[in-house]
Design a protein around this motif. Sequence first.
Motif, PDB file in Angstrom:
ATOM      1  N   VAL A 738     -50.282  -5.423 -37.407  1.00  0.00           N
ATOM      2  CA  VAL A 738     -50.853  -4.515 -38.404  1.00  0.00           C
ATOM      3  C   VAL A 738     -49.682  -3.758 -39.026  1.00  0.00           C
ATOM      4  CG1 VAL A 738     -52.506  -2.676 -38.879  1.00  0.00           C
ATOM      5  CG2 VAL A 738     -52.930  -4.287 -36.998  1.00  0.00           C
ATOM      6  N   VAL A 742     -50.503   2.385 -42.448  1.00  0.00           N
ATOM      7  CA  VAL A 742     -51.251   2.851 -41.285  1.00  0.00           C
ATOM      8  C   VAL A 742     -50.344   3.810 -40.540  1.00  0.00           C
ATOM      9  CG1 VAL A 742     -52.730   0.824 -41.066  1.00  0.00           C
ATOM     10  CG2 VAL A 742     -50.473   0.828 -39.985  1.00  0.00           C
ATOM     11  N   ASN A 757     -61.712  -3.702 -38.540  1.00  0.00           N
ATOM     12  CA  ASN A 757     -61.755  -2.244 -38.418  1.00  0.00           C
ATOM     13  C   ASN A 757     -61.186  -1.795 -37.077  1.00  0.00           C
ATOM     14  OD1 ASN A 757     -62.640   0.457 -39.249  1.00  0.00           O
ATOM     15  ND2 ASN A 757     -64.067   0.248 -37.530  1.00  0.00           N
ATOM     16  N   TYR A 759     -58.844  -3.284 -35.259  1.00  0.00           N
ATOM     17  CA  TYR A 759     -57.385  -3.389 -35.278  1.00  0.00           C
ATOM     18  C   TYR A 759     -56.770  -2.254 -36.097  1.00  0.00           C
ATOM     19  CZ  TYR A 759     -57.499  -7.986 -33.052  1.00  0.00           C
ATOM     20  OH  TYR A 759     -57.674  -9.012 -32.167  1.00  0.00           O
ATOM     21  N   LEU A 760     -57.437  -1.876 -37.192  1.00  0.00           N
ATOM     22  CA  LEU A 760     -56.940  -0.764 -38.002  1.00  0.00           C
ATOM     23  C   LEU A 760     -56.995   0.541 -37.216  1.00  0.00           C
ATOM     24  CD1 LEU A 760     -58.535  -1.596 -41.477  1.00  0.00           C
ATOM     25  CD2 LEU A 760     -56.124  -1.803 -40.832  1.00  0.00           C
ATOM     26  N   GLU A 761     -58.051   0.741 -36.459  1.00  0.00           N
ATOM     27  CA  GLU A 761     -58.177   1.965 -35.675  1.00  0.00           C
ATOM     28  C   GLU A 761     -57.118   2.028 -34.578  1.00  0.00           C
ATOM     29  OE1 GLU A 761     -60.011   4.586 -36.235  1.00  0.00           O
ATOM     30  OE2 GLU A 761     -60.771   3.611 -38.042  1.00  0.00           O
ATOM     31  N   GLY A 765     -55.389   3.874 -37.981  1.00  0.00           N
ATOM     32  CA  GLY A 765     -56.211   3.980 -39.175  1.00  0.00           C
ATOM     33  C   GLY A 765     -55.376   4.046 -40.448  1.00  0.00           C
ATOM     34  N   PRO A 766     -56.002   3.761 -41.605  1.00  0.00           N
ATOM     35  CA  PRO A 766     -55.272   3.824 -42.871  1.00  0.00           C
ATOM     36  C   PRO A 766     -54.884   5.262 -43.217  1.00  0.00           C
ATOM     37  CG  PRO A 766     -57.289   2.511 -43.082  1.00  0.00           C
ATOM     38  CD  PRO A 766     -57.386   3.236 -41.771  1.00  0.00           C
ATOM     39  N   ILE A 772     -57.327   0.719 -49.564  1.00  0.00           N
ATOM     40  CA  ILE A 772     -58.172  -0.046 -48.637  1.00  0.00           C
ATOM     41  C   ILE A 772     -58.924  -1.167 -49.349  1.00  0.00           C
ATOM     42  CG2 ILE A 772     -58.402   1.873 -47.026  1.00  0.00           C
ATOM     43  CD1 ILE A 772     -61.097   2.506 -48.243  1.00  0.00           C
ATOM     44  N   ILE A 775     -56.621  -4.536 -48.928  1.00  0.00           N
ATOM     45  CA  ILE A 775     -56.162  -5.040 -47.632  1.00  0.00           C
ATOM     46  C   ILE A 775     -56.318  -6.561 -47.604  1.00  0.00           C
ATOM     47  CG2 ILE A 775     -56.621  -5.067 -45.156  1.00  0.00           C
ATOM     48  CD1 ILE A 775     -57.459  -2.161 -45.376  1.00  0.00           C
ATOM     49  N   VAL A 810     -51.721  -3.617 -45.106  1.00  0.00           N
ATOM     50  CA  VAL A 810     -52.401  -2.514 -45.798  1.00  0.00           C
ATOM     51  C   VAL A 810     -51.442  -1.973 -46.859  1.00  0.00           C
ATOM     52  CG1 VAL A 810     -53.591  -0.316 -45.542  1.00  0.00           C
ATOM     53  CG2 VAL A 810     -53.621  -1.976 -43.653  1.00  0.00           C
TER      54      VAL A 810
END
Length: 846
Positions: A738, A742, A757, A759-761, A765-766, A772, A775, A810
Amino acid sequence: MLKEKIILIFISIIMPVICFSQQIDESMLQRLQGGRRTLSSSQYPLEDSLELGKKALVEEAETLSTIEKMFNEKYMITPRRIRLELLKDSLKEQVKAESLKIELRGKYLTDTSLQAKYLIPADTTYFHLSKKLSKVKKQLDSISVTLRQFGYDMFQKSLKEMPVFAPVADNYILGPGDELHIDISGELNNSWILNINRDGSIVLPYIGNIKLWGRTYGEGKQIISDEFHKEFSNIEVSVSLGYLKSVSVFVMGEFNKPGVYDIIVPSNPLSPLFEAEGPKKSGSLRKIKYISNNGATDIVDLYKLLIEGKPLPFLQFSSGDMILVPPIGKVVGINGAVNRSGIYELNSAERLSELIEMAGGFLPTAGKKRIQLERISAEGKKIIEDLTFANQNDLERISKSTKLENGDLISVLEIPPYLHNYVEISGNVNSEGTYAFKEGMTVSDLIEEAGGLLAGTYLERAELLRFTGVENPEIIKINLKNLQEESSEENIKLKEWDKLRILKKDDVEEKFFVRVDGEVENPGSFPLNPNMKVEDLVFIARPLISSQGKAELFRIDLDKGIYVQQIDITNKNDLKIELKPDDHIHINEKTAYREIGHVLLTGEFKFPGWYDIIVGTTLGELIDMAGGFTENAYHEAAVFTKKSVKKLQTEALDNLIKETRLRLLAEQRAIMGSISSEEDKLAQMQYIKMQEQQLESIKQIQDPGRVVINLNDPNQLNIPLENGDEINVPRSTGTVQVIGEVYNATGVAYKQRLSLNDYLEIAGGPKPTANIKEIYIRRASGEVEKGNIRSASGKMGSSVKIKPGDTIIVPEKVRIGRSGWEVLAFTADILYKIGLAVAAFAVIVK
């Protein structure tokens, strides 16, 4: 906030990318900025600033004195010199601009056919300006003189102690501190070293106390001898001086370091001068006063030593003596065709001829015996007088009638710096160069002097360049063929400074080439030699073992156009075919070799390596030949590279880069002429420079020749292979990357149940700056898929399936503006995205 944002992006993202990519010439931006006349700190790196500081310190140590400034600033700065300085500065700027154009053309216009399209000036403009600049610099050097005051530099190197070469005279006055060496031989043999003590006496063995203070050296020797002879008979007494006493001398007036110095009594008169680091340039070298403690005065003239080589008077210093340097007297400057230009001090009423002798006499270049005198008149005006003379007697006569005044400047004019009485020949002759011009000399005479013409001379035309008083010479055409037939019209009489240029056939006549390719070791274009045949070209090309006898000869015919002739390079008659301009021979490949190819398998195959294939072999068949895959093979990350696809992609990428560079060249030229603000110009040039770095980065991150393939799809396994194909099947990394906007760009262990979502968290997070909506995911297979991050329910990432080896990217939201900072923000975004792509590619190829 925008500035802080740009700085953070630049430090964290852009700098690594710039380091990763190939860098363009750093001097380009400096050259574009170099057009400004004023100097600013941004134009010099720290190291250069330090060097400038060191240079300034050196110059400060050699600052001109008040008198030197008077001559160099009031006399030497003439209107002509000012005009030449301005012309030199202007030409330097023009040469710099033309040099930049040549650099940019060489960098971007690799195809010479594009030069006409973009109207790039010829290099001759640059060389013409450079030649003119060199001429102006020579003119400036010939009239730019820095006059220095004569004689003062001798004191720049201080001496700890001046040696005393003169013997001590018998009239030397003895006193406390003097050392006596006494030797006795005969009835009594002994020697002693005794110092005269503070009460002025010594204690002699066998004799006792003897007073010597105030006695002369000669009297002291006699007293000691007499005393010993009173006590002993048949002896010899010898008395000599050892170390001598020092006295305190006052050094006053225009000295660099005036004060009181301890000087050995019979010292060289220069000793106290060196102790005080010499007179200042405001002090006299010709009227240095020695004042003894009893009031006697003597004058020392250092010019006697420096110019005439005469010894200085012997001085015996006593305590309380004084050396006084008064202010400098009348000064006169002299420059030009003399051996030692400088500023000289006049002692009394020296004449002009004596001043010339001080300056070392005339140089041979003094020429027409003309002297120019510059002085300030009684009315306060700068005036010039010309003094001409034919011989030394005339000079003496002028000297008697010309009184030198304080501040006069004498210029001994030189002959013009032009070479006369010569002609020149260059080109295709045995010995080109310059030759003495003789009255009645002709073109034939000059060619004969140069050893005659060489083979390969172009006889239809030679060029005689004749000076006519303007910059561009007259060109006179000469037919050498007619000249060899003794044509009087061609055998022109030469004039002084004529230049004859003899041309080669290669310089004039069109050159023709022939080409060969196909199954040869040495393909390419080669010069077409006279009577060159097919066998000659085939011999140069060296056919390979894979070549067959059949070949095609492509030929241009004025009536038929381009036609093809089948030839056999094993047939003697075909080999004897005479080649014509632009002929092209293609040698074919044997069918058997055409059917064979080689493919490389690497990675998780049971038997990786090189495999020979025949035309029609499929990917599936080759995998079976390699025994299939190992249990660790990750099929979806397979990298399939085809040689033919790589060639097409490379050509397309090269064309893209070339077109983009041409656009950047046009933008650079527009910026140089349209933007007046230096700040905006700098920002725009930074933007263009970063775009160039982006092009270099594209070369790094692109993966030419890769074909996205699914090894689990039976239909795709039927792809026919070609010679040079490569297949790599890696192991599964078991991670998901990722990167981008982020809070914690990182690698995450793959878990099948995690969504986009999730993996982003895990990565924090963004950020608020994240876009967004844009992405995207780069699959291990090379495919790129846009992230559908919101479902109908509004939950992020619910419809995108993440696989091992994927990279989630991102990007940042960017607003494109027009100001300098906005341009940099836009550029930062471009390079930021490049950085993401680089990172993603690095993960894939691991």
